[in-house]
Design an enzyme around this catalytic site. Sequence first.
Site, PDB file in Angstrom:
ATOM      1  N   ASP A 320       0.874  -1.166   0.000  1.00 28.55           N
ATOM      2  CA  ASP A 320       0.000   0.000   0.000  1.00 28.55           C
ATOM      3  C   ASP A 320       0.916   1.223   0.000  1.00 28.55           C
ATOM      4  O   ASP A 320       2.114   1.109   0.304  1.00 28.55           O
ATOM      5  CB  ASP A 320      -0.887  -0.035   1.246  1.00 28.55           C
ATOM      6  CG  ASP A 320      -1.705   1.236   1.405  1.00 28.55           C
ATOM      7  OD1 ASP A 320      -2.364   1.629   0.426  1.00 28.55           O
ATOM      8  OD2 ASP A 320      -1.669   1.830   2.497  1.00 28.55           O
ATOM      9  N   ASP A 521      -1.505  -0.724   5.962  1.00 27.93           N
ATOM     10  CA  ASP A 521      -1.669  -0.150   7.308  1.00 27.93           C
ATOM     11  C   ASP A 521      -3.093   0.267   7.632  1.00 27.93           C
ATOM     12  O   ASP A 521      -3.407   0.546   8.782  1.00 27.93           O
ATOM     13  CB  ASP A 521      -0.772   1.089   7.461  1.00 27.93           C
ATOM     14  CG  ASP A 521      -1.355   2.302   6.761  1.00 27.93           C
ATOM     15  OD1 ASP A 521      -1.508   3.350   7.403  1.00 27.93           O
ATOM     16  OD2 ASP A 521      -1.705   2.183   5.568  1.00 27.93           O
ATOM     17  N   ASP A 525      -7.134  -1.788   3.788  1.00 29.01           N
ATOM     18  CA  ASP A 525      -6.214  -2.845   3.370  1.00 29.01           C
ATOM     19  C   ASP A 525      -6.592  -4.214   3.938  1.00 29.01           C
ATOM     20  O   ASP A 525      -6.025  -5.231   3.521  1.00 29.01           O
ATOM     21  CB  ASP A 525      -4.781  -2.520   3.828  1.00 29.01           C
ATOM     22  CG  ASP A 525      -4.238  -1.263   3.170  1.00 29.01           C
ATOM     23  OD1 ASP A 525      -4.507  -1.068   1.976  1.00 29.01           O
ATOM     24  OD2 ASP A 525      -3.569  -0.472   3.855  1.00 29.01           O
TER      25      ASP A 525
END
Length: 628
Positions: A320, A521, A525
Amino acid sequence: MIKRVSDVLAGLPMTIVAGVFLLFDLVPHLMGETGGHPGILPFDPAWVTVLISGIPLLYLAVWRIIHNPGISKISSALLICIAMFAAIAIGDLFAAGEVAFIMAIGALLEEATTERAKKGLKQLLSLAPVQGRRLSGRREEMVPAEEIRQGDLLRILPGETIPVDGEIVSGETSVDQSIMTGESLPVDKGVGDGVFCGTINRFGAIDITATRVGEDSSLQTLIRMVREAESSQAPMQRLADRCASWLVPVALLIAVAAYLGTGNIITAVTVLVVFCPCALVLATPTAIMAAIGQATKHGVIIKSGEALEKMGKVDTIAFDKTGTLTYGRLEVSDVLPFDPAVSAAELLTLAAAAESRSEHPLGKAIVARAREEGLALPTSDEFRMTAGKGVSARVEGRALLCGKEAFLAESGVSPDGGVRDILERLRVQGKASVLVAEGNRCLGVIALSDVLRPEAKDMVSRLTGMGARTVLLTGDHRTTAAYFAQQAGISDVRAELLPEEKVGSIQELRRGGCRVCMIGDGVNDAPALKTADVSVAMGGMGSDIAVDAADIALMRDDLSRIPYLKRLSDATVKTIKLSITLSMCINLVAIILSLLGMLTPTTGALVHNAGSCFVVLIAALLYDRKFE
């Protein structure tokens, strides 16, 4: 009832008791004595070990015979039960207790490495809005979220959570949709734009038409994906049980052949005892325990042995962006005056003074930068904020505008071509721009950007050197994503992804034969973390949901731990394979010695125990090995 008794006996306290009694029984064997313990105990203490460690083993073997399908009915527990009863039959209680006790230790170690808290789904459910403001004619009413229907007109005030997916029909605002996309900046929204359930309306009041409600909403879809991915994760099957389908028949055949060939039942029982896969059972959990302890010292929390084993086989690592490759916070990156008479410090001072009452993250970041530089901010008045566009204020008698190009244009300020070129360059770099104007002239621009973690580029380079492919999966705009990916050295970029699209990208990679590790995080996600073969969450600033959804957490948000983690996982897998190979070699030698009559069940159990200790020692070496 039987299961409860079995669970109590298999627990750590009773296993310790079993170990004490087995040790008590071992002493006379080492001294060459036989016949129990006259004057100390009226019975052989190994009986206590057999009962405590043997009953759970017998329960497990019978349960698998009844409930497991096909060949999986034959398990390592069944083989050890056969050896245990054979040893009891010939009166060698120490051998019977030893094999049962080693299996109990193996089960406790494995349980310790695979336990994990599953609070993430509950926390995700807590984010679901419970009510919304529905408009009926001129009347507003608060209704439970489950009563909202498709097509209902809803009003969302500043600070409220949007209860359903919808389309704006009136008003302008900025929406914090980090829960869905991970974007660090609130997204400006106007009439015709879509909004997601669970996101937060930051500034202006808006009216929306509900388009997806209840279980069809984006947030509920997110929750459903996490739940489905959680349930689809199969527990790691122990190698000893996978081998049992051939191990049990082979052991019985060799034992029967030994009896028929020698006519000695002791030899046959010895073969069964040394054939027990206790070292095999210990090989995986002990190596994993040592590796988990090593990782914990370096700020890496590994939740299961399966995660560690899978990390060692990963060949593709997906990241990410916001909060993972970057810090996930806005900072002023450029202060660019357009007017030669205005210095950078003056431009920053004027902008910070005008934004001093703003609640927008861009305004707050500008004020924070001015204060960091020790600039004295003059007072401002006539402050006015236009949601999603900018602010106006009077600072020391100067009428200032701070905001987007369109906001300035509405007040008659039109930047020239050179300014537009600068704005485009900043846009390509993934930066947000705040123009500052006075009257009808543009004084300058202040650019703000998320900040790439300094270790990101070196981390990607080291992973590439280890043969791992890196991929960026983000909900951010393509231009922003491409800029940060270039800075980090990642060539495969997939941007503007919703949570379900991140999941789709990971599934696509896996279908292509890749073994994928996802690193993220945020709440958005969580489904991708669950879908990947193994997942890592940034634990320091990452959401609790991401941390709970992931298999591994980095407690210091230090990306340099990723190459370390990969090397540790590789070494753990190699150690497990080495331990398994050595344990099988020791068993093979012990079987040969048994057939030659050089071992009895008791001495065979001691050799067997030595092999188990050897496996534990090899695993323990992982704890202090250097992987930097």
